[in-house]
Design an enzyme around this catalytic site. Structure first.
Site, PDB file in Angstrom:
ATOM      1  N   ARG A  31       0.804  -1.240   0.000  1.00  0.00           N
ATOM      2  CA  ARG A  31       0.000   0.000   0.000  1.00  0.00           C
ATOM      3  C   ARG A  31       0.831   1.282   0.000  1.00  0.00           C
ATOM      4  NH1 ARG A  31      -3.295  -2.957   3.451  1.00  0.00           N
ATOM      5  NH2 ARG A  31      -5.120  -3.735   2.351  1.00  0.00           N
ATOM      6  N   LYS A  83       4.119  11.963 -10.669  1.00  0.00           N
ATOM      7  CA  LYS A  83       3.249  11.196 -11.569  1.00  0.00           C
ATOM      8  C   LYS A  83       3.969   9.891 -11.872  1.00  0.00           C
ATOM      9  CE  LYS A  83       0.642  14.209 -14.636  1.00  0.00           C
ATOM     10  NZ  LYS A  83       0.481  14.497 -16.066  1.00  0.00           N
ATOM     11  N   GLU A  86      11.789  19.635 -23.908  1.00  0.00           N
ATOM     12  CA  GLU A  86      10.929  19.831 -22.719  1.00  0.00           C
ATOM     13  C   GLU A  86      11.356  21.093 -21.937  1.00  0.00           C
ATOM     14  OE1 GLU A  86       8.253  17.922 -22.066  1.00  0.00           O
ATOM     15  OE2 GLU A  86       8.620  16.071 -23.194  1.00  0.00           O
ATOM     16  N   LYS A 118       8.981  23.481 -12.914  1.00  0.00           N
ATOM     17  CA  LYS A 118       8.115  22.306 -12.716  1.00  0.00           C
ATOM     18  C   LYS A 118       7.654  22.247 -11.258  1.00  0.00           C
ATOM     19  CE  LYS A 118       6.486  18.008 -13.651  1.00  0.00           C
ATOM     20  NZ  LYS A 118       6.771  16.737 -14.267  1.00  0.00           N
ATOM     21  N   GLU A 169      -3.119  17.744 -11.152  1.00  0.00           N
ATOM     22  CA  GLU A 169      -3.494  18.147 -12.513  1.00  0.00           C
ATOM     23  C   GLU A 169      -4.981  18.441 -12.685  1.00  0.00           C
ATOM     24  OE1 GLU A 169      -1.155  16.342 -15.715  1.00  0.00           O
ATOM     25  OE2 GLU A 169      -2.867  16.589 -17.037  1.00  0.00           O
ATOM     26  N   ARG A 176      -1.345  22.393 -14.048  1.00  0.00           N
ATOM     27  CA  ARG A 176      -0.341  21.375 -14.399  1.00  0.00           C
ATOM     28  C   ARG A 176      -0.545  20.829 -15.809  1.00  0.00           C
ATOM     29  NH1 ARG A 176       2.009  16.403 -10.575  1.00  0.00           N
ATOM     30  NH2 ARG A 176       3.506  15.669 -12.113  1.00  0.00           N
ATOM     31  N   ASN A 201       1.446  19.904 -20.780  1.00  0.00           N
ATOM     32  CA  ASN A 201       1.184  19.076 -21.960  1.00  0.00           C
ATOM     33  C   ASN A 201       1.185  19.893 -23.251  1.00  0.00           C
ATOM     34  OD1 ASN A 201       0.834  16.569 -20.588  1.00  0.00           O
ATOM     35  ND2 ASN A 201      -1.094  17.386 -19.806  1.00  0.00           N
ATOM     36  N   HIS A 221       1.963  18.373 -26.527  1.00  0.00           N
ATOM     37  CA  HIS A 221       1.720  16.932 -26.411  1.00  0.00           C
ATOM     38  C   HIS A 221       0.461  16.478 -27.148  1.00  0.00           C
ATOM     39  CE1 HIS A 221       4.799  17.492 -23.448  1.00  0.00           C
ATOM     40  NE2 HIS A 221       4.836  16.213 -23.136  1.00  0.00           N
ATOM     41  N   HIS A 281       1.334  13.524 -29.350  1.00  0.00           N
ATOM     42  CA  HIS A 281       0.847  12.154 -29.145  1.00  0.00           C
ATOM     43  C   HIS A 281       0.288  11.565 -30.433  1.00  0.00           C
ATOM     44  CE1 HIS A 281       0.356  12.733 -24.524  1.00  0.00           C
ATOM     45  NE2 HIS A 281       1.549  12.288 -24.851  1.00  0.00           N
ATOM     46  N   HIS A 339       9.890  10.786 -27.756  1.00  0.00           N
ATOM     47  CA  HIS A 339       8.771  11.568 -27.232  1.00  0.00           C
ATOM     48  C   HIS A 339       9.056  13.083 -27.322  1.00  0.00           C
ATOM     49  CE1 HIS A 339       5.492  12.765 -24.657  1.00  0.00           C
ATOM     50  NE2 HIS A 339       6.345  13.333 -23.830  1.00  0.00           N
TER      51      HIS A 339
HETATM   52  N1  LIG Z   1       6.147  11.345 -14.635  1.00  0.00           N
HETATM   53  C1  LIG Z   1       6.177  12.417 -15.375  1.00  0.00           C
HETATM   54  O1  LIG Z   1       5.810  13.512 -14.959  1.00  0.00           O
HETATM   55  C2  LIG Z   1       6.706  12.306 -16.769  1.00  0.00           C
HETATM   56  C3  LIG Z   1       6.970  13.459 -17.519  1.00  0.00           C
HETATM   57  C4  LIG Z   1       7.506  13.321 -18.783  1.00  0.00           C
HETATM   58  C5  LIG Z   1       7.760  12.047 -19.299  1.00  0.00           C
HETATM   59  N2  LIG Z   1       7.482  10.939 -18.539  1.00  0.00           N
HETATM   60  C6  LIG Z   1       7.765   9.587 -19.055  1.00  0.00           C
HETATM   61  O2  LIG Z   1       9.157   9.472 -19.241  1.00  0.00           O
HETATM   62  C7  LIG Z   1       9.406   8.485 -20.226  1.00  0.00           C
HETATM   63  C8  LIG Z   1      10.494   8.976 -21.146  1.00  0.00           C
HETATM   64  O3  LIG Z   1      11.649   9.169 -20.373  1.00  0.00           O
HETATM   65  P1  LIG Z   1      13.092   9.287 -21.054  1.00  0.00           P
HETATM   66  O4  LIG Z   1      13.014  10.233 -22.186  1.00  0.00           O
HETATM   67  O5  LIG Z   1      14.035   9.538 -19.955  1.00  0.00           O
HETATM   68  O6  LIG Z   1      13.284   7.854 -21.732  1.00  0.00           O
HETATM   69  P2  LIG Z   1      13.907   6.478 -21.185  1.00  0.00           P
HETATM   70  O7  LIG Z   1      13.726   6.324 -19.756  1.00  0.00           O
HETATM   71  O8  LIG Z   1      13.390   5.407 -22.089  1.00  0.00           O
HETATM   72  O9  LIG Z   1      15.466   6.662 -21.483  1.00  0.00           O
HETATM   73  C9  LIG Z   1      15.901   6.821 -22.808  1.00  0.00           C
HETATM   74  C10 LIG Z   1      17.052   5.885 -23.136  1.00  0.00           C
HETATM   75  O10 LIG Z   1      18.247   6.386 -22.530  1.00  0.00           O
HETATM   76  C11 LIG Z   1      18.886   5.357 -21.788  1.00  0.00           C
HETATM   77  N3  LIG Z   1      19.624   6.025 -20.724  1.00  0.00           N
HETATM   78  C12 LIG Z   1      19.128   6.523 -19.566  1.00  0.00           C
HETATM   79  N4  LIG Z   1      20.085   7.186 -18.905  1.00  0.00           N
HETATM   80  C13 LIG Z   1      21.201   7.110 -19.668  1.00  0.00           C
HETATM   81  C14 LIG Z   1      22.514   7.615 -19.518  1.00  0.00           C
HETATM   82  N5  LIG Z   1      22.854   8.386 -18.491  1.00  0.00           N
HETATM   83  N6  LIG Z   1      23.415   7.332 -20.498  1.00  0.00           N
HETATM   84  C15 LIG Z   1      23.062   6.592 -21.581  1.00  0.00           C
HETATM   85  N7  LIG Z   1      21.842   6.100 -21.766  1.00  0.00           N
HETATM   86  C16 LIG Z   1      20.914   6.358 -20.820  1.00  0.00           C
HETATM   87  C17 LIG Z   1      17.769   4.470 -21.352  1.00  0.00           C
HETATM   88  O11 LIG Z   1      18.229   3.192 -21.011  1.00  0.00           O
HETATM   89  C18 LIG Z   1      16.882   4.478 -22.593  1.00  0.00           C
HETATM   90  O12 LIG Z   1      17.363   3.561 -23.546  1.00  0.00           O
HETATM   91  C19 LIG Z   1       8.090   8.200 -20.914  1.00  0.00           C
HETATM   92  O13 LIG Z   1       7.627   6.936 -20.522  1.00  0.00           O
HETATM   93  C20 LIG Z   1       7.163   9.288 -20.386  1.00  0.00           C
HETATM   94  O14 LIG Z   1       5.830   8.859 -20.293  1.00  0.00           O
HETATM   95  C21 LIG Z   1       6.970  11.049 -17.298  1.00  0.00           C
END
Ligand SMILES: NC(=O)c1ccc[n+]([C@@H]2O[C@H](COP(=O)([O-])OP(=O)(O)OC[C@H]3O[C@@H](n4cnc5c(N)ncnc54)[C@H](O)[C@@H]3O)[C@@H](O)[C@H]2O)c1
Length: 347
Positions: free
Chosen positions: A109, A131, A173, A212, A222, A226, A230, A233, A237, A250
């Site tokens: 939990r 999130k 971003e 942020k 949100e 917040r 997006n 986005h 998307h 992304h």
């Molecule tokens: N929670 C939130 O508020 C929020 C906001 C924006 C995006 N997201 C989520 O984040 C995700 C995207 O995150 P991302 O862009 O970090 O992608 P990711 O986590 O897939 O990382 C991208 C790639 O980089 C690699 N990597 C990570 N750190 C590295 C490093 N230091 N050196 C070399 N390679 C490295 C990873 O293994 C992966 O292959 C999506 O799923 C999205 O939905 C969440």
């Protein structure tokens, strides 16, 4: 440097600096993937003081941001006999961060988790604000919870191994934050050179995190402001979906999405063409794609309704008002949208 985020039920620090010594008097599980493990786990381990620390890995990639990976994490937690005082450490990009947070939110939990983000996108955006979630066959991030980390530790050193395209996706971003909330930040971004390891990039990370944190502290769940995060986005998307999630990162799709949102804002007299051009130029400076050919405008439009942010069959667009402000109208006529989308076709 430390940014503090204060929410109604909790507050925590976001440290932006060389990773500090992390001491735990409880069981620790580090969640990561093989890519990050290979590159950086030794560095992390050198900075952890704990009697009982173990590592669990899940496969690398957005396609593994699913219930199977959550099961792997939870199973490891049970085998390690974690209790409600234990802590998970998310060590990776946004995918690892979102999944670790979600696993922490449901294990017995809810237990604590810490974010140590290693991509630029996760450092400037995903690791802050609580999130968490996973994808399923119905869409992205449709299963999840709001669960705040107890601390976020951002060490720009990790970015030295990051692929150049991933860096650009993170910059996209950063630009988003500035356009939505801070004109002077956008002016600075025009002057700065956001190279990995540079002071300019570190300043941009700090400014994005502050922005942020400010947004989330106004609207944790949100209900309003917040959602402005997006920006880009709604269009992005659709582009990701149309290209089967295998063409654009992304952040890249969001870059094109911002250009499209700006075109709509210009049409509605919310933004000048000069402002839209300035943002496009800034995106292009960092090789963020800004062009996209829409093949079927009607089909692209219909895709908007698949977005979970479209409530009651209305599309909520997040549109900049000049630079530094944003509005979220849900009553824009189909004709206006279609006429803007036509500007992105070959016709
Ligand atoms: N929670 C939130 O508020 C929020 C906001 C924006 C995006 N997201 C989520 O984040 C995700 C995207 O995150 P991302 O862009 O970090 O992608 P990711 O986590 O897939 O990382 C991208 C790639 O980089 C690699 N990597 C990570 N750190 C590295 C490093 N230091 N050196 C070399 N390679 C490295 C990873 O293994 C992966 O292959 C999506 O799923 C999205 O939905 C969440």
């Amino acid at each position: 440097m430390t940014v503090q985020i204060t929410l109604p039920t909790t507050s925590y620090n976001i440290n932006i600096q060389k990773l500090k010594q992390l001491s735990f008097d409880r069981k620790v599980v580090i969640v990561t993937n093989p890519t990050i493990q290979k590159l950086h786990i030794d560095y992390l381990m050198k900075n952890i003081n704990a009697k009982n620390v173990s590592v669990v890995t899940v496969p690398d990639g957005e396609e593994y941001k699913n219930m199977t990976s959550i099961d792997i994490i939870l199973e490891h937690c049970f085998k390690q006999k974690l209790n409600r005082k234990s802590i998970l450490v998310a060590f990776g990009g946004g995918v690892i961060g979102d999944m670790t947070g979600f696993a922490a939110s449901i294990y017995q939990r809810g237990i604590d988790f810490m974010q140590i983000p290693t991509t630029l996108l996760s450092q400037v955006d995903a690791s802050v604000g609580g999130k968490t979630g996973i994808n399923n066959k119905f869409g992205k991030n449709l299963i999840g919870a709001f669960h705040q980390p107890i601390e976020v530790n951002i060490d720009p050193y990790f970015l030295t191994t990051l692929d150049k395209r991933e860096v650009s996706a993170g910059i996209s971003e950063i630009i988003k934050m500035a356009v939505c909330f801070d004109e002077s930040f956008l002016n600075s971004l025009q002057e700065w050179d956001l190279n990995v390891g540079s002071d300019d990039l570190n300043k941009a990370i700090k400014k994005s995190v502050e922005t942020k944190a400010w947004v989330v502290s106004q609207d944790e769940k949100e209900k309003g402001l917040r959602a402005a995060l997006n920006y880009g986005h709604t269009f992005g998307h659709v582009i990701e979906n149309e290209t089967n999630y295998n063409t654009y990162l992304h952040g890249e799709a969001v870059g094109i999405g911002m250009v499209m949102a700006n075109a709509l804002a210009v049409k509605l007299n919310m933004m000048t063409q000069e402002e839209a051009d300035l943002i496009k130029k800034l995106l292009e400076k960092y090789d963020i794609p800004t062009e996209y050919i829409i093949k079927d405008v009607e089909d692209f439009y219909e895709h908007f309704f698949l977005d979970k942010k479209s409530l009651d069959d209305k599309i909520k667009f997040i549109l900049p008002v000049g630079i530094g402000d944003v509005k979220m109208p849900d009553d824009i006529s189909k004709e206006d949208v279609i006429s803007v989308l036509k500007g992105f076709t070959n016709e």
